[in-house]
Design a protein around this motif. Structure first.
Motif, PDB file in Angstrom:
ATOM      1  N   PRO A  37       0.799  -1.220   0.000  1.00 21.73           N
ATOM      2  CA  PRO A  37       0.000   0.000   0.000  1.00 21.73           C
ATOM      3  C   PRO A  37       0.839   1.283   0.000  1.00 21.73           C
ATOM      4  O   PRO A  37       0.419   2.305  -0.521  1.00 21.73           O
ATOM      5  CB  PRO A  37      -0.819  -0.102   1.277  1.00 21.73           C
ATOM      6  CG  PRO A  37      -0.599  -1.450   1.848  1.00 21.73           C
ATOM      7  CD  PRO A  37       0.517  -2.102   1.137  1.00 21.73           C
TER       8      PRO A  37
ATOM      9  N   CYS B 228       6.354   4.149  13.323  1.00 22.69           N
ATOM     10  CA  CYS B 228       6.597   3.188  12.242  1.00 22.69           C
ATOM     11  C   CYS B 228       6.283   3.837  10.884  1.00 22.69           C
ATOM     12  O   CYS B 228       7.058   3.726   9.940  1.00 22.69           O
ATOM     13  CB  CYS B 228       5.735   1.964  12.530  1.00 22.69           C
ATOM     14  SG  CYS B 228       5.510   0.826  11.208  1.00 22.69           S
TER      15      CYS B 228
ATOM     16  N   ILE C 217       2.917   2.941  16.278  1.00 26.64           N
ATOM     17  CA  ILE C 217       2.421   2.883  14.892  1.00 26.64           C
ATOM     18  C   ILE C 217       2.770   4.186  14.160  1.00 26.64           C
ATOM     19  O   ILE C 217       3.217   4.180  13.019  1.00 26.64           O
ATOM     20  CB  ILE C 217       0.895   2.622  14.851  1.00 26.64           C
ATOM     21  CG1 ILE C 217       0.600   1.250  15.464  1.00 26.64           C
ATOM     22  CG2 ILE C 217       0.356   2.700  13.427  1.00 26.64           C
ATOM     23  CD1 ILE C 217      -0.878   0.928  15.637  1.00 26.64           C
TER      24      ILE C 217
ATOM     25  N   THR D  45      -4.760  -8.239   8.512  1.00 26.79           N
ATOM     26  CA  THR D  45      -4.111  -8.715   7.278  1.00 26.79           C
ATOM     27  C   THR D  45      -2.596  -8.627   7.421  1.00 26.79           C
ATOM     28  O   THR D  45      -1.860  -9.536   7.030  1.00 26.79           O
ATOM     29  CB  THR D  45      -4.569  -7.840   6.081  1.00 26.79           C
ATOM     30  OG1 THR D  45      -5.976  -7.724   6.129  1.00 26.79           O
ATOM     31  CG2 THR D  45      -4.129  -8.419   4.770  1.00 26.79           C
TER      32      THR D  45
ATOM     33  N   PRO E 159     -11.876  -4.569  15.167  1.00 25.93           N
ATOM     34  CA  PRO E 159     -12.379  -3.504  14.289  1.00 25.93           C
ATOM     35  C   PRO E 159     -11.567  -3.398  12.992  1.00 25.93           C
ATOM     36  O   PRO E 159     -10.432  -3.883  12.941  1.00 25.93           O
ATOM     37  CB  PRO E 159     -12.206  -2.234  15.120  1.00 25.93           C
ATOM     38  CG  PRO E 159     -11.904  -2.680  16.503  1.00 25.93           C
ATOM     39  CD  PRO E 159     -11.387  -4.063  16.445  1.00 25.93           C
TER      40      PRO E 159
HETATM   41  P1  ATP Z   1      -9.893  -4.880   7.691  1.00 28.09           P
HETATM   42  O1  ATP Z   1     -10.603  -5.494   8.857  1.00 28.09           O
HETATM   43  O2  ATP Z   1     -10.529  -3.608   7.238  1.00 28.09           O
HETATM   44  O3  ATP Z   1      -9.571  -5.834   6.588  1.00 28.09           O
HETATM   45  P2  ATP Z   1      -7.249  -5.136   8.828  1.00 28.09           P
HETATM   46  O4  ATP Z   1      -7.421  -5.290  10.288  1.00 28.09           O
HETATM   47  O5  ATP Z   1      -6.951  -6.357   8.040  1.00 28.09           O
HETATM   48  O6  ATP Z   1      -8.468  -4.336   8.224  1.00 28.09           O
HETATM   49  P3  ATP Z   1      -4.827  -4.142   7.711  1.00 28.09           P
HETATM   50  O7  ATP Z   1      -5.299  -4.247   6.297  1.00 28.09           O
HETATM   51  O8  ATP Z   1      -3.898  -5.180   8.196  1.00 28.09           O
HETATM   52  O9  ATP Z   1      -6.092  -4.063   8.653  1.00 28.09           O
HETATM   53  O10 ATP Z   1      -4.185  -2.719   8.002  1.00 28.09           O
HETATM   54  C1  ATP Z   1      -4.322  -1.646   7.094  1.00 28.09           C
HETATM   55  C2  ATP Z   1      -3.105  -0.761   7.186  1.00 28.09           C
HETATM   56  O11 ATP Z   1      -3.054  -0.123   8.447  1.00 28.09           O
HETATM   57  C3  ATP Z   1      -1.798  -1.518   7.085  1.00 28.09           C
HETATM   58  O12 ATP Z   1      -1.400  -1.686   5.759  1.00 28.09           O
HETATM   59  C4  ATP Z   1      -0.840  -0.601   7.848  1.00 28.09           C
HETATM   60  O13 ATP Z   1      -0.393   0.431   7.015  1.00 28.09           O
HETATM   61  C5  ATP Z   1      -1.712   0.020   8.911  1.00 28.09           C
HETATM   62  N1  ATP Z   1      -1.610  -0.690  10.195  1.00 28.09           N
HETATM   63  C6  ATP Z   1      -2.629  -1.282  10.871  1.00 28.09           C
HETATM   64  N2  ATP Z   1      -2.188  -1.783  12.033  1.00 28.09           N
HETATM   65  C7  ATP Z   1      -0.869  -1.540  12.102  1.00 28.09           C
HETATM   66  C8  ATP Z   1       0.148  -1.826  13.058  1.00 28.09           C
HETATM   67  N3  ATP Z   1      -0.124  -2.482  14.188  1.00 28.09           N
HETATM   68  N4  ATP Z   1       1.411  -1.419  12.799  1.00 28.09           N
HETATM   69  C9  ATP Z   1       1.695  -0.754  11.660  1.00 28.09           C
HETATM   70  N5  ATP Z   1       0.783  -0.453  10.723  1.00 28.09           N
HETATM   71  C10 ATP Z   1      -0.487  -0.823  10.929  1.00 28.09           C
END
Ligand code: ATP
Length: 577
Positions: free
Chosen positions: A85, A340, A337, A206, A200
């Motif tokens: 992304p 990061c 975060i 992911t 949430p």
């Molecule tokens: P959904 O339930 O909507 O599918 P998800 O929980 O799978 O969402 P991700 O797709 O893993 O969320 O996270 C989206 C983006 O948010 C990641 O690509 C990253 O940039 C950022 N992100 C989320 N959590 C973290 C974290 N703990 N550390 C660093 N970046 C994070």
């Protein structure tokens, strides 16, 4: 009189043969053309060229490869697409021109050919599906799986995930199991075949699944639950079998199924009865999972926002028997975060990420990433050297309320006054009843997300809320509507409170039924409704009472908002004092 025509089977066959031949011909032509002028480059060489400022333009799509050109030549190069992304932003920050949705210089003819191919393919598939009831269709459809093998992309590791410590700890043994399935088998240990991440949206589910694959050095196959729910019986189940076959052939693998609820919602949760196709696909999934032996290094990870909506059959031992919550980050995790995602951004020395972490209660990891990304875009648009605290501030309000509407000439004075009273009501009630909250900003500038204005009241991080705190939260939410009533009369309250009312109703329902904060522990629908009505009626009265007791202050805040459009906490405190 009806004449029944017999279908000319032979001519249909010839028709499909022709279509297939035309499609193949076109495909060959298009393929020859698109590969003609392209030279392959490894992804590492591409990164070196990009870092060295040698890349002129990149054309990104959602395919497994992308094309680019160097400054020094007119050759079109092709390399693997990391589908990361942040990739586009990295390129933009390096000053590389990025176009989306096609190959560099692929030309109009190429597009026409591909369109023709797509059209012919669609026609053939559609007709064969409608004739065969879709029974065979799955074999013709490519599985929409994101297969990321080692070397295809920069592999994610736990180091790329900030916070989420408990979740990382809960899956550490799974990584070891994928790497050394034999070790666990020799102890007679039964490792989880499936893991569910729930929490949430945007909290990193992911990301965590990708990091498990990265840490274990295993291929990662990502699909969505909705990919398996097709109109035609058998298609989804076929796709599942195909996916597991591919994973088995790879030896070890992480299969990630996002939005598992699309496939495995509780029976009966769907009005209108079961969905035959979904049941077929779910059964195929469970059968495939029970077919693993303990020596296979394959783990299925599913993600959902709501664990309670899933079919219990899915959660039985031997299926998805490890369920791990990935919740919203607390203040320390938010800071990590932010750090990061700030790594690759030129932040100004004046930016205080610690303070920002405190202001972003309820933000998910994805929202935090978006916050810094929007700020980077704002800074890039302005051509600044660094991303300033002001850029982050602007980005914060864009995320909370949408971009401020530029043309506000159509808004009538009366509507501005209603918004001013509405927001003044929220702000004053929050200051009087929720002294531990910080009211960071009040605005009557309408946003592109549809809000007429907004009040940002930031609560501290908390594990629990008391009964009193929930009541005050509901009074605060009611105070926009109550202020309208005080200023303009009960007949003239507006639709501007709809979002507040929705939230207030949800809190009231939880207050009554989930937290049992009124008398009684069991409610049927009727008593639940009357309890909520009585509660909300008395809280609305309290809201009116609170604001009436400071009516002059309420008018003062509204007048100041009409004059300045936005107020910060300091100005608000002065008005209240
Ligand atoms: P959904 O339930 O909507 O599918 P998800 O929980 O799978 O969402 P991700 O797709 O893993 O969320 O996270 C989206 C983006 O948010 C990641 O690509 C990253 O940039 C950022 N992100 C989320 N959590 C973290 C974290 N703990 N550390 C660093 N970046 C994070």
């Amino acid at each position: 009189m009806k004449i029944k025509m017999k279908k000319p089977k032979l001519s249909a066959f010839i028709k499909y043969a022709c279509i297939t031949a035309v499609a193949l011909g076109i495909a060959v032509a298009a393929f020859t053309k698109s590969q003609g002028g392209k030279t392959r480059m490894t992804y590492t060489d591409f990164l070196n060229a990009a870092d060295g400022g040698e890349v002129a333009e990149v054309s990104l799509g959602d395919t497994s490869e992308f094309t680019f050109k160097l400054n020094s030549s007119d050759i079109t190069y092709v390399t693997d697409n990391p589908r990361d992304p942040g990739f586009k932003q990295d390129l933009l920050l390096k000053g590389i021109a990025v176009t989306e949705g096609g190959a560099v210089n692929s030309g109009a003819l190429g597009s026409v050919l591909w369109l023709a191919l797509f059209g012919a393919g669609f026609y053939a598939v559609f007709h064969m599906r409608s004739k065969n009831g879709g029974q065979k269709a799955h074999s013709e459809m490519a599985l929409n799986a994101e297969n990321v093998t080692a070397g295809d992309m920069k592999r994610l590791s736990f180091g790329d995930i900030a916070g989420n410590l408990e979740a990382k700890e809960s899956v550490a043994d799974v990584v070891d199991f994928i790497k050394n399935p034999g070790k666990y088998a020799s102890y007679g240990a039964r490792m989880p075949r499936g893991i569910i991440f729930y929490g949430p949206p945007g909290t990193g589910k992911t990301l965590m699944a990708k990091a498990i694959a990265g840490e274990a050095g295993a291929p990662f196959y990502a699909v969505s639950g909705s990919d398996f729910v097709q109109m035609y019986v058998g298609v989804g189940a076929g796709r599942i079998r195909e996916l597991f076959k591919t994973a088995r052939e790879a030896g070890q693998a992480v299969i990630f199924i996002d939005e598992i609820d699309a496939l495995a919602k509780k029976r009966g949760a769907n009005p209108g009865g079961g969905n035959e196709e979904r049941d077929h696909a779910l059964n195929a999934l469970l059968t495939e999972m029970s077919g693993f032996s303990s020596g296979d290094g394959i783990v299925v990870i599913a993600a959902t926002n709501r664990l309670d909506t899933l079919d219990e059959a899915l959660l039985r031992p031997g299926r998805f028997d490890r369920q791990i919550e990935i919740g919203l980050p607390d203040c320390a995790a938010r800071l990590e975060i932010l750090r990061c995602h700030a790594r690759n951004k030129p932040l100004d020395a004046g930016v205080d990420l610690g303070a920002l972490a405190k202001q972003t209660v309820y933000f998910s990891g994805a929202m935090l990433e978006n916050l810094l990304n929007e700020a980077a875009i704002i800074a890039a648009k302005k051509g600044e050297q660094t991303i300033t605290a002001g850029d982050i501030n602007d980005s914060y309000y864009i995320i909370v309320a949408g971009s401020p509407k530029k043309d506000r000439s159509g808004i009538k004075e009366r509507e501005r006054a209603i918004t001013a009273y509405h927001e003044a009501g929220h702000a004053l009630a929050s200051k009087l009843l929720q002294p531990e909250n910080s009211v960071a900003k009040i605005s009557i500038i309408p946003g592109t997300k549809g809000a007429g204005g907004f009040t940002v009241s930031i609560p501290p991080d908390k594990l629990y809320y008391t009964k009193k705190e929930l009541e005050n939260q509901m009074i605060m939410l009611f105070s926009g509507r109550a202020a309208e009533e005080i200023a303009f009369g009960a007949e003239n309250v507006t639709t501007g409170a709809s979002n507040d009312l929705e939230r207030v109703r949800q809190i009231a329902r939880d207050y009554v039924t989930k937290f049992n904060m009124r008398d009684g522990f069991f409610y049927d629908k009727e008593t639940e409704k009357s309890e909520c009505e009585a509660l909300l009626g008395s809280l609305y009265e309290k809201s009116l009472f609170t604001l009436r007791s400071r009516e002059k202050t309420l008018s003062g805040i509204a007048a100041s908002l009409l004059e300045h459009e936005t107020l910060d906490e300091k100005a608000l405190d002065e008005l209240i004092a």
